[in-house]
Design a protein around this motif. Structure first.
Motif, short mmCIF file in Angstrom:
data_model
loop_
_atom_site.label_atom_id
_atom_site.label_comp_id
_atom_site.label_asym_id
_atom_site.label_seq_id
_atom_site.Cartn_x
_atom_site.Cartn_y
_atom_site.Cartn_z
N TRP A 101 0.83 -1.20 0.00
CA TRP A 101 0.00 0.00 0.00
C TRP A 101 0.87 1.25 0.00
CZ3 TRP A 101 -4.39 -1.29 4.05
CH2 TRP A 101 -5.19 -2.33 3.52
N GLN A 102 2.01 1.19 0.70
CA GLN A 102 2.93 2.32 0.70
C GLN A 102 3.48 2.59 -0.70
OE1 GLN A 102 5.64 0.88 3.79
NE2 GLN A 102 5.06 2.62 5.08
N ASP A 103 3.56 1.56 -1.51
CA ASP A 103 4.08 1.71 -2.87
C ASP A 103 3.01 2.15 -3.85
OD1 ASP A 103 6.60 0.92 -2.06
OD2 ASP A 103 6.27 -1.19 -2.56
N SER A 104 1.76 2.20 -3.42
CA SER A 104 0.68 2.57 -4.35
C SER A 104 -0.14 3.73 -3.77
CB SER A 104 -0.21 1.35 -4.64
OG SER A 104 -0.68 0.76 -3.44
N PHE A 105 -1.30 3.46 -3.25
CA PHE A 105 -2.20 4.56 -2.87
C PHE A 105 -1.83 5.24 -1.56
CE2 PHE A 105 -4.05 0.56 -1.44
CZ PHE A 105 -4.40 0.82 -0.13
N MET A 106 -0.89 4.66 -0.76
CA MET A 106 -0.47 5.30 0.48
C MET A 106 1.00 5.70 0.43
SD MET A 106 -2.57 3.29 3.51
CE MET A 106 -2.08 4.47 4.77
N TYR A 107 1.47 6.06 -0.75
CA TYR A 107 2.90 6.33 -0.91
C TYR A 107 3.35 7.62 -0.22
CZ TYR A 107 1.44 9.49 -4.69
OH TYR A 107 0.84 10.49 -5.41
N LEU A 108 2.43 8.49 0.16
CA LEU A 108 2.79 9.71 0.89
C LEU A 108 2.39 9.62 2.37
CD1 LEU A 108 1.77 12.46 -1.70
CD2 LEU A 108 4.08 11.66 -1.13
N SER A 109 2.17 8.41 2.85
CA SER A 109 1.68 8.23 4.21
C SER A 109 2.80 8.35 5.24
CB SER A 109 1.01 6.85 4.35
OG SER A 109 1.95 5.83 4.14
N GLU A 110 2.39 8.55 6.49
CA GLU A 110 3.31 8.56 7.62
C GLU A 110 3.00 7.38 8.52
OE1 GLU A 110 4.15 11.34 11.57
OE2 GLU A 110 3.38 12.27 9.74
N THR A 111 4.02 6.77 9.07
CA THR A 111 3.83 5.65 10.02
C THR A 111 4.14 6.13 11.42
OG1 THR A 111 4.42 4.01 8.34
CG2 THR A 111 4.53 3.31 10.64
N VAL A 112 3.17 5.94 12.31
CA VAL A 112 3.33 6.32 13.71
C VAL A 112 3.39 5.05 14.55
CG1 VAL A 112 2.28 7.47 15.69
CG2 VAL A 112 2.16 8.53 13.43
N GLN A 113 4.49 4.83 15.22
CA GLN A 113 4.66 3.71 16.14
C GLN A 113 4.48 4.24 17.55
OE1 GLN A 113 5.18 0.50 15.42
NE2 GLN A 113 5.92 0.45 13.32
N PHE A 114 3.43 3.80 18.22
CA PHE A 114 3.14 4.33 19.55
C PHE A 114 3.13 3.19 20.56
CE2 PHE A 114 0.34 5.54 23.00
CZ PHE A 114 0.76 6.82 23.29
N SER A 115 3.80 3.41 21.67
CA SER A 115 3.76 2.43 22.75
C SER A 115 3.36 3.14 24.03
CB SER A 115 5.14 1.78 22.93
OG SER A 115 6.13 2.76 23.20
N LYS A 116 2.60 2.45 24.85
CA LYS A 116 2.09 3.07 26.08
C LYS A 116 3.24 3.40 27.04
CE LYS A 116 -2.67 1.65 26.64
NZ LYS A 116 -3.60 0.90 27.49
#
Length: 204
Positions: free
Chosen positions: A189-204
């Motif tokens: 998906w990052q290579d197609s329709f979400m190629y401008l997306s940001e990934t947020v890794q959240f831990s409590k």
């Protein structure tokens, strides 16, 4: 983003349910979602992912508009759809936003008729959404937000392929994927329709 920037009915509903300020996850992501950013949000259970979805959708759509849905949320089954609908109904009080659930256990023709009457937010299982779409039972041309809740279910029963078909049928849209962890298959998906997306890794 503080809750001061939310529409009044939503802010009032949150306060009535004991939520007076954003939790750490919501502080990290709500302003980015409001700004239209497509995102993968990775966070553990009970971090506030579902509430973040509901707040973001209600605050963005604000009020009913025309007949075609502007937000589509994929869930794994009927139980999750109805649970999410109940949460939306709690926090959208005071607005005229319309929420509709589409899942396998419901009559197909009746669903098409009900969707034709108009809705703003559709909560759907992937297979049922695609069946309705290919029968010309839903108009996705006005879609502004496409969301996956608890995305772990995507990797069972061909759901990943079913959801991947949806962006092929719509124009510009904000995509939000909520999950406990990032799966390597999301890279497609990052290579197609979400190629401008940001990934947020959240831990409590």
């Amino acid at each position: 983003m503080s809750f001061k920037k939310l529409i009044e009915p939503l802010k009032d509903n949150l306060q009535q349910n004991g939520i007076t300020q954003p939790n750490p996850l919501q502080t990290a992501i709500l302003s980015k979602i409001k700004g239209g950013k497509s995102m993968f949000v990775m966070a553990p259970k009970n971090a506030g992912k579902t509430t973040s979805i509901v707040i973001s959708v209600i605050n963005k759509l604000k009020e009913a508009f025309e007949d075609a849905p502007r937000a589509l949320i994929f869930v794994k089954d009927k139980e999750e759809a109805l649970k999410l609908e109940e949460i939306f109904n709690t926090y959208k009080r005071g607005t005229d936003l319309r929420v509709y659930c589409a899942y396998e256990e419901h009559n197909m023709e009746l669903q098409r008729e009900e969707l034709y009457l108009g809705t703003d937010i559709v909560i759907a299982t992937p297979k049922r959404l695609n069946r309705i779409f290919y029968l010309n039972g839903i108009n996705l041309n006005k879609l502004q937000m496409c969301i996956v809740e608890d995305a772990e279910f995507l990797f069972r029963n061909n759901n990943f392929a079913e959801v991947t078909r949806t962006p092929e049928s719509i124009g510009k849209c904000q995509y939000l994927v909520f999950s406990e962890k990032f799966d390597a298959r999301f890279e497609r998906w990052q290579d197609s329709f979400m190629y401008l997306s940001e990934t947020v890794q959240f831990s409590k």
